[in-house]
Design an enzyme around this catalytic site. Structure first.
Site, PDB file in Angstrom:
ATOM      1  N   SER A  59       0.854  -1.183   0.000  1.00  0.00           N
ATOM      2  CA  SER A  59       0.000   0.000   0.000  1.00  0.00           C
ATOM      3  C   SER A  59       0.900   1.246   0.000  1.00  0.00           C
ATOM      4  O   SER A  59       1.814   1.305  -0.824  1.00  0.00           O
ATOM      5  CB  SER A  59      -0.937  -0.053   1.218  1.00  0.00           C
ATOM      6  OG  SER A  59      -1.912   0.955   1.135  1.00  0.00           O
ATOM      7  N   ASP A  91      -8.652  -5.829  -5.432  1.00  0.00           N
ATOM      8  CA  ASP A  91      -8.305  -4.546  -4.817  1.00  0.00           C
ATOM      9  C   ASP A  91      -8.953  -3.395  -5.598  1.00  0.00           C
ATOM     10  O   ASP A  91      -8.678  -3.223  -6.782  1.00  0.00           O
ATOM     11  CB  ASP A  91      -6.774  -4.392  -4.821  1.00  0.00           C
ATOM     12  CG  ASP A  91      -6.288  -3.184  -4.039  1.00  0.00           C
ATOM     13  OD1 ASP A  91      -7.100  -2.266  -3.761  1.00  0.00           O
ATOM     14  OD2 ASP A  91      -5.089  -3.159  -3.694  1.00  0.00           O
ATOM     15  N   HIS A 124      -7.919  -4.815  -1.033  1.00  0.00           N
ATOM     16  CA  HIS A 124      -6.677  -4.121  -0.710  1.00  0.00           C
ATOM     17  C   HIS A 124      -6.001  -4.707   0.530  1.00  0.00           C
ATOM     18  O   HIS A 124      -4.775  -4.740   0.615  1.00  0.00           O
ATOM     19  CB  HIS A 124      -6.963  -2.631  -0.524  1.00  0.00           C
ATOM     20  CG  HIS A 124      -5.723  -1.823  -0.329  1.00  0.00           C
ATOM     21  ND1 HIS A 124      -4.742  -1.726  -1.286  1.00  0.00           N
ATOM     22  CD2 HIS A 124      -5.285  -1.097   0.725  1.00  0.00           C
ATOM     23  CE1 HIS A 124      -3.758  -0.961  -0.838  1.00  0.00           C
ATOM     24  NE2 HIS A 124      -4.057  -0.582   0.385  1.00  0.00           N
TER      25      HIS A 124
END
Lengths: 508, 508
Positions: free
Chosen positions: A235, A450, A486
């Site tokens: 991320s 995601d 995610h």
């Protein structure tokens, strides 16, 4: 020009009609009551009660307003000193790196000095060649793994440990920092501005991902490490991981970037924009100056705005299919009339996630780091602009130019309505900015479910590097491999974890 | 347990170091100034100014607080009477259908009477066989097309008209209503409760999509139309379109459902949940009682909450690729330091969309209709529960049971954490609820870039009907056909429009 059609048929309720009219007239006009019960709002009652408690307006002596902190769970530790702000120095178990040199920043700001909270696991070997730097996502602390100083599980607990097949602490020396701008021990908006001894608040300068890396690099230098074995992140950490390679290509051997991108994209910016605006609309946010002080002892954190911001963020962290399998469209009680407070299972989940986070993290750190993610770009033009601004900031600082003179003369105007460069031009710009990464060993991991950093953003990184660099490995988890969206990087040991482990051991 | 490593190296700024320290000390301590300029918040200034203006706290005599309305643009018309609330009766050009019969609702509420605003185009033929009912999305009025009563373009202006290849008003008699619960002329939360003559506010009963249809059916009956040529709708209107066929299968020939679903899904609920919670957190919302009254003349609409809710909604209306092509990641001014107010082009777009909507629509209508969308389901168990509650509501009403006794004894508890039925069971339930649709001519249209009602939800409708029904036609627009995401139904004449036109002419 309106006309009325009166519906006079009694077809629908032939027998009951007269009784209905009579009863209706009788009870409604005699009692002056509403036709339906007023809706109840237990979710708002709860928030109001929490606000009162934070202000100390309730009778519970265990929750004075001075207890407000970045994390409500733990008290300040030996890391704090009398100069430390209320926020940001409340977690134990980390070490503190203090840099007394100013750091000049990509968007023109300056920090006369700064601190980074960090933790390590494993042992640095003699030639200092076994260090791996782990970068965190937006809201994480340096506590990636438990330790004797903090026995609580870390955010990557199962990815790290002695003999662990991913990040083996018998082999590697693992370092993790709380980012610059954070609130878990590092200098951020809740820290005191050495200029006047008050919290920076929104006088904190805007950061770039590259600024965070430059701050970390000072810590790495301090260890005497000349070349990291690897820079690993997911991320926002995946952005940082690439930025490390871009800024210090000779100081890092391998790069792992999971669920990240080479530059932010408008759809991700849109979601983070919504979170920030919602938080900033909380009346308790007070343009960032919500820290209690002698003049304003009753200020409290914008816990409602934080809760809402986190709820929006949570929508982007998981996937629809996961929610379908966990919650479907079931409500807490199908036999009751629906309400505007959470009553679908998915709503109570989001509500709970927001609530949990609402006092855990400093609101200003959240705003700044969220914006920093939006601004992320490896493109050449951004690097050049940043370089120019950093130098200007240094000149200003050295010649004692006052901060106020660095303010723009007029507020932003809506000049542009559309982009001024083509998609092709910006891609070329990005490609040019990534040349430092071309000879690096890079592992890029993407997840099909995601929605915040969609898989095509990881493909973009690979495409930008792949041609000239055959050391790029791309792993993509399809819908069957992970429903976690995610958040997969926090949960999936099987593919994400094992790919990282093998890549570090030169087996992938 | 923390220790500090002091970073003492002067490597980075060898020459400047002493000057830096000296200047820093001099100007910061002498002037007691911050290190960086405080950030400016023109976006918050603007909102505060708007609040003051709505309260009448400013000096502009043209904006008294009594001007607040569902639409700021137009004044009340002949459709309004002295009993009409400030909200909801302010658009001109519609007709008003008044039903004096009570309507008992799927979630147990009742409206003793109601009004529906509607518009028509074309002429109803002699045997009343050429009527097409158009259903709107969440926030639309009955104004689908311009007319002599309201010459402004309607929300489907290009889809309707004399000789138009989609909805030809030379051939069809087109009817469009503002939904029950809306604020553009129909009875909704801003209407006066006949019980006590005050606005319903959040005493308004919760609605289902099927309730909206039952209300519309009374209007259709009133026209003497026994069978609609077609029921046509997109987004929420696409839900309604299917619900019409479910409830009144013998009263409709063809059904068009664009970018909708057979039941809501948790990811769409999640996004709408976020919008509602944000709106409800606006201090001006006051649990729905924000309409100014004699006791509270200074109440104003929750314009900040509405703006934010609309910004979140807008994120789901378009697509990432469209924003990439329009805005990319360009900022208003790349040379300025980024700010927390909108400065990316995508941010100014969202900000503008939110701002525009913030006073255009009644906040309570938005909340109720948003929740109604979440609750949408064609499943059999939902129909059975609804039927039971409607009957109970009718019995209560007829026997004069007071509203307060219909309140649940205790607030919702978080009993369940996971769904209690399997995905397969709920699919069977849905299938069983859709049997009424099996012999209908149905056109289902989906758009690959739609993230709010993803294409697989339209495929689900088709799959549920396809086996036993060979009159189902499915059209899917891929990424190349439309970048407009969910909003495609408002914009795409080429595929969406022409498919509808051909389907109605039996040419598809």
């Amino acid at each position: 020009m309106s006309s009325a059609i009166l519906f006079a048929s009694k077809k629908s309720f032939p027998a009951a009609h007269n009784a209905v009219r009579t009863n209706w007239t009788r009870y409604s006009s005699a009692l002056n009551t509403s036709t339906n019960p007023a809706m109840q709002f237990p979710c708002l009652d709860k928030l109001e009660k929490k606000t009162a408690k934070l202000r100390g307006d309730d009778s519970d002596p265990n929750t004075p307003s001075s207890k407000m902190s970045c994390s409500m769970e733990e008290d300040a530790t030996s890391a704090s000193s009398k100069n430390d702000p209320v926020y940001g120095k409340v977690r134990s178990g980390f070490q503190l790196f203090k840099s007394k040199q100013p750091i000049f920043l990509d968007y023109g700001g300056v920090l006369p000095n700064f601190e980074l909270a960090y933790e390590t696991w494993g042992t640095l070997n003699e030639d200092k060649s076994n260090a791996i730097l782990i970068h965190t996502g937006l809201s994480a602390s340096s506590h990636a793994h438990s330790s004797s100083s903090n026995e609580k599980p870390g955010w990557w607990e199962d990815f790290i440990g002695p003999g662990n097949s991913i990040l083996d602490t018998d082999k590697w020396f693992i370092i993790c920092t709380n980012v610059l701008g954070g609130c878990y021990g590092s200098t951020g908006p809740s820290s005191l501005d050495p200029g006047d001894g008050k919290p920076y608040a929104t006088r904190f300068p805007m950061l770039s991902i590259q600024d965070m890396i430059r701050a970390q690099k000072r810590l790495i230098d301090c260890f005497g490490i000349t070349k990291l074995k690897a820079s690993v992140g997911s991320s926002m950490g995946g952005m940082q991981s690439l930025a490390y390679g871009q800024l210090f290509p000779d100081s890092v051997e391998k790069i792992v970037s999971v669920s990240a991108c080479a530059r932010s994209h408008p759809s991700s910016i849109a979601m983070r924009h919504a979170q920030r605006q919602v938080l900033m609309a909380d009346p308790n946010w007070k343009r960032g100056f919500y820290y209690p002080s002698e003049e304003h002892p009753d200020r409290i954190p914008p816990h409602v705005g934080m809760k809402l911001a986190r709820e929006i963020a949570t929508v982007t962290y998981r996937s629809g299919p996961e929610w379908e399998s966990r919650f479907g469209t079931e409500r807490l009680d199908d036999d009751r009339s629906p309400v505007l407070c959470p009553d679908f299972l998915i709503e109570t989940y989001l509500d709970h996630q927001g609530e949990k986070f609402s006092l855990e993290y400093d609101a200003n750190s959240f705003l700044y780091i969220s914006k920093t993610m939006d601004l992320f770009s490896l493109s050449k033009s951004d690097q050049e602009r940043s370089q120019k601004r950093r130098l200007q900031s240094q000149r200003d600082f050295e010649s004692g130019v006052l901060p106020s003179s660095r303010l723009p003369d007029e507020p932003y105007k809506y000049k542009k309505r559309r982009r001024t460069t083509t998609i092709e031009e910006s891609r070329k710009d990005l490609e040019a900015g990534m040349t430092q990464l071309l000879d690096k060993d890079i592992l890029v991991i993407g997840v099909k479910t995601d929605s915040l950093f969609p898989y095509w953003q990881q493909r973009e990184i690979v495409e930008l590097l792949k041609g000239p660099n055959d050391n790029v490995t791309h792993v993509e988890l399809d819908e069957n491999a992970s429903l976690y969206g995610h958040d997969t990087f926090l949960l999936d040991l099987e593919i994400v974890g094992s790919s990282i482990g093998k890549f570090l051991r030169d087996q992938l």
